[in-house]
Design a protein around this motif. Structure first.
Motif, PDB file in Angstrom:
ATOM      1  N   ALA A 146       0.607  -1.277  -0.162  1.00  0.00           N
ATOM      2  CA  ALA A 146       0.031   0.304   0.038  1.00  0.00           C
ATOM      3  C   ALA A 146       0.467   1.403  -0.047  1.00  0.00           C
ATOM      4  CB  ALA A 146      -0.573  -0.109   1.600  1.00  0.00           C
ATOM      5  N   ALA A 147       2.163   1.453   0.970  1.00  0.00           N
ATOM      6  CA  ALA A 147       3.117   2.024   1.065  1.00  0.00           C
ATOM      7  C   ALA A 147       3.859   2.294  -0.702  1.00  0.00           C
ATOM      8  CB  ALA A 147       3.808   2.508   2.156  1.00  0.00           C
ATOM      9  N   VAL A 148       3.878   1.076  -1.404  1.00  0.00           N
ATOM     10  CA  VAL A 148       4.630   1.733  -2.588  1.00  0.00           C
ATOM     11  C   VAL A 148       3.304   2.194  -3.539  1.00  0.00           C
ATOM     12  CG1 VAL A 148       5.162   0.274  -4.433  1.00  0.00           C
ATOM     13  CG2 VAL A 148       6.545  -0.364  -1.562  1.00  0.00           C
ATOM     14  N   SER A 149       2.386   1.413  -3.659  1.00  0.00           N
ATOM     15  CA  SER A 149       1.706   2.651  -4.225  1.00  0.00           C
ATOM     16  C   SER A 149       1.017   3.559  -4.315  1.00  0.00           C
ATOM     17  CB  SER A 149       0.108   1.455  -4.216  1.00  0.00           C
ATOM     18  OG  SER A 149      -0.359   2.045  -5.377  1.00  0.00           O
ATOM     19  N   ALA A 150       0.865   4.466  -2.831  1.00  0.00           N
ATOM     20  CA  ALA A 150       1.001   5.248  -2.794  1.00  0.00           C
ATOM     21  C   ALA A 150       1.983   6.304  -3.106  1.00  0.00           C
ATOM     22  CB  ALA A 150       0.489   5.797  -1.525  1.00  0.00           C
ATOM     23  N   ALA A 151       3.279   5.621  -2.795  1.00  0.00           N
ATOM     24  CA  ALA A 151       4.827   6.310  -3.228  1.00  0.00           C
ATOM     25  C   ALA A 151       4.726   6.927  -4.530  1.00  0.00           C
ATOM     26  CB  ALA A 151       5.509   6.188  -2.380  1.00  0.00           C
ATOM     27  N   ALA A 152       4.065   5.181  -5.718  1.00  0.00           N
ATOM     28  CA  ALA A 152       4.483   5.506  -6.884  1.00  0.00           C
ATOM     29  C   ALA A 152       3.974   5.962  -7.602  1.00  0.00           C
ATOM     30  CB  ALA A 152       4.496   3.817  -7.301  1.00  0.00           C
ATOM     31  N   HIS A 153       2.365   6.836  -7.145  1.00  0.00           N
ATOM     32  CA  HIS A 153       1.658   7.744  -7.633  1.00  0.00           C
ATOM     33  C   HIS A 153       1.621   9.157  -7.362  1.00  0.00           C
ATOM     34  CE1 HIS A 153      -0.132   3.639  -8.586  1.00  0.00           C
ATOM     35  NE2 HIS A 153       0.072   4.148  -9.498  1.00  0.00           N
ATOM     36  N   VAL A 280      12.535  -0.252  -3.944  1.00  0.00           N
ATOM     37  CA  VAL A 280      12.585  -1.216  -5.265  1.00  0.00           C
ATOM     38  C   VAL A 280      10.840  -1.245  -5.588  1.00  0.00           C
ATOM     39  CG1 VAL A 280      13.412  -3.444  -5.920  1.00  0.00           C
ATOM     40  CG2 VAL A 280      14.761  -2.669  -4.627  1.00  0.00           C
ATOM     41  N   GLY A 281      10.176  -1.306  -4.816  1.00  0.00           N
ATOM     42  CA  GLY A 281       8.397  -1.631  -5.288  1.00  0.00           C
ATOM     43  C   GLY A 281       8.372  -0.390  -5.583  1.00  0.00           C
ATOM     44  N   VAL A 282       8.970   1.443  -5.383  1.00  0.00           N
ATOM     45  CA  VAL A 282       8.443   1.835  -6.613  1.00  0.00           C
ATOM     46  C   VAL A 282       9.231   1.943  -8.077  1.00  0.00           C
ATOM     47  CG1 VAL A 282       9.118   4.819  -6.784  1.00  0.00           C
ATOM     48  CG2 VAL A 282       7.521   3.930  -4.724  1.00  0.00           C
ATOM     49  N   ALA A 283      10.518   1.922  -7.537  1.00  0.00           N
ATOM     50  CA  ALA A 283      11.213   2.095  -8.780  1.00  0.00           C
ATOM     51  C   ALA A 283       9.998   0.908  -9.888  1.00  0.00           C
ATOM     52  CB  ALA A 283      12.625   1.198  -8.662  1.00  0.00           C
ATOM     53  N   GLN A 284       9.952  -0.841  -9.673  1.00  0.00           N
ATOM     54  CA  GLN A 284       9.243  -1.519 -10.003  1.00  0.00           C
ATOM     55  C   GLN A 284       8.177  -1.269 -11.179  1.00  0.00           C
ATOM     56  OE1 GLN A 284       8.505  -4.828  -7.197  1.00  0.00           O
ATOM     57  NE2 GLN A 284      10.581  -5.753  -8.212  1.00  0.00           N
ATOM     58  N   ARG A 285       7.035  -0.067  -9.575  1.00  0.00           N
ATOM     59  CA  ARG A 285       5.876   0.150 -10.567  1.00  0.00           C
ATOM     60  C   ARG A 285       5.741   1.018 -12.258  1.00  0.00           C
ATOM     61  NH1 ARG A 285       1.543  -0.939  -6.846  1.00  0.00           N
ATOM     62  NH2 ARG A 285       2.315  -3.079  -5.479  1.00  0.00           N
ATOM     63  N   THR A 286       7.031   2.141 -11.372  1.00  0.00           N
ATOM     64  CA  THR A 286       7.733   3.268 -12.357  1.00  0.00           C
ATOM     65  C   THR A 286       8.634   3.379 -13.733  1.00  0.00           C
ATOM     66  OG1 THR A 286       8.352   4.174 -10.043  1.00  0.00           O
ATOM     67  CG2 THR A 286       6.417   5.201 -10.969  1.00  0.00           C
ATOM     68  N   TYR A 287       8.609   1.831 -13.569  1.00  0.00           N
ATOM     69  CA  TYR A 287       9.678   1.421 -14.604  1.00  0.00           C
ATOM     70  C   TYR A 287      10.709   2.072 -15.611  1.00  0.00           C
ATOM     71  CZ  TYR A 287      13.479  -1.313 -16.692  1.00  0.00           C
ATOM     72  OH  TYR A 287      14.425  -2.152 -17.614  1.00  0.00           O
TER      73      TYR A 287
END
Length: 307
Positions: A146-153, A280-287
């Motif tokens: 959930a934190a990764v999803s929020a940070a990625a957007h 790394v989670g953010v980098a994956q979501r915004t690759y």
């Protein structure tokens, strides 16, 4: 506290989550012990120190061993994340089996003043490994997702931390900037609050505090929370004050402080693991945007070194 009263009991309580894996039990005990009553602490310490012995006991037997009541044993089991004592006994049996097989080694002794440097290296290396293992075992991956999803957007990300946690905040923002994410680290409490006032829905605020009680970190997170930003707390105390204003709580291993090893050392190790997972989670979501940005930053630095 608003935000629908933190979805009933917040994000880090034992209600509604999966029971911790056997290997995470000791880490869970260390994380929650400071918030337990003394009688519950006796039960928690007993199961962490002798999982095999306690796994063989009935609820009445464990209550007698620890000088508490059956109700206290059951409450402790539930606080640790288990539906009841039967589930805790199963986890204890699993932990005992891991220890016997060598996959869950015993806690090393503390560093002594007269320890040879080779022993210091070995003990520190073991302790760092155990800190990372405890953090990984206890980390709530649903909260992390959930934190990764929020940070990625996020439109922008503000990170708050002071002292050793401030260094971790800088590490996270430096990584995020290299993949094109607008991120700022704030260690000055006044600047942190004045920046938090500018946040809104679609922004993310991250507070890093091992104790969970650092006022200079809690205050800007509170402001960000009330402004509508998505808030994340990275802390070793899942029931600490900072979590009141956190939509998502990422728990680090509890720091074991000794005379020659301040708590800041091991807490920083566990915090760095969590922020690396987040990054790394953010980098994956915004690759698609992260990869070119990272390549551009590498090239810019390489060009600077060639000059």
């Amino acid at each position: 506290m608003t935000r629908e009263v933190k979805e009933t009991f917040g994000t880090s309580g034992s209600l509604g989550g999966r029971p911790p894996a056997p290997g995470a039990l000791a880490a869970k005990v260390r994380a929650l012990a400071p918030s337990m009553t003394r009688s519950m602490q006796r039960v928690a310490e007993a199961v962490a120190q002798d999982p095999a012995g306690c796994a063989a006991l009935t609820v009445t037997g464990l209550a007698e061993l620890t000088g508490t009541s059956e109700a206290t044993v059951v409450r402790t089991a539930r606080l640790l994340g288990y539906p009841g004592y039967r589930d805790l006994r199963l986890a204890l049996a699993g932990l005992a089996a891991q220890q016997q097989s060598g996959r869950a080694p015993a806690i090393t002794t503390d560093i002594a003043v007269d320890d040879p440097i080779a022993d210091v290296v070995a003990k520190l290396a073991y302790d760092e490994q155990q800190t990372l293992a405890d953090t990984a075992a206890a980390l709530d991956t649903a909260q992390l997702e959930a934190a990764v999803s929020a940070a990625a957007h996020a439109r922008r990300i503000d990170v708050y931390g002071v002292g050793a946690s401030g260094l971790v905040a800088q590490d996270l923002t430096q990584k995020l900037l290299r993949i094109g994410v607008i991120a700022h680290a704030h260690s000055d409490p006044h600047l942190a609050v004045t920046n938090a006032v500018q946040l809104r829905a679609g922004d993310v605020a991250i507070a890093i505090t091992h104790s969970g009680s650092t006022g200079d970190v809690i205050e800007p997170l509170r402001v960000a929370f009330e402004r509508g930003a998505t808030t994340v707390a990275i802390t070793g105390r899942p029931d600490s004050p900072v979590t009141q204003y956190a939509d998502h709580v990422l728990t680090t291993s509890i720091a074991r402080e000794t005379e020659l090893r301040p708590a800041a050392m091991s807490s920083r190790t566990s915090q760095l693991l969590v922020v690396d997972c987040l990054f790394v989670g953010v980098a994956q979501r915004t690759y698609e945007t992260a990869a070119p940005a990272l390549s551009a930053s590498y090239e810019a630095l390489a060009h600077r070194h060639r000059r």
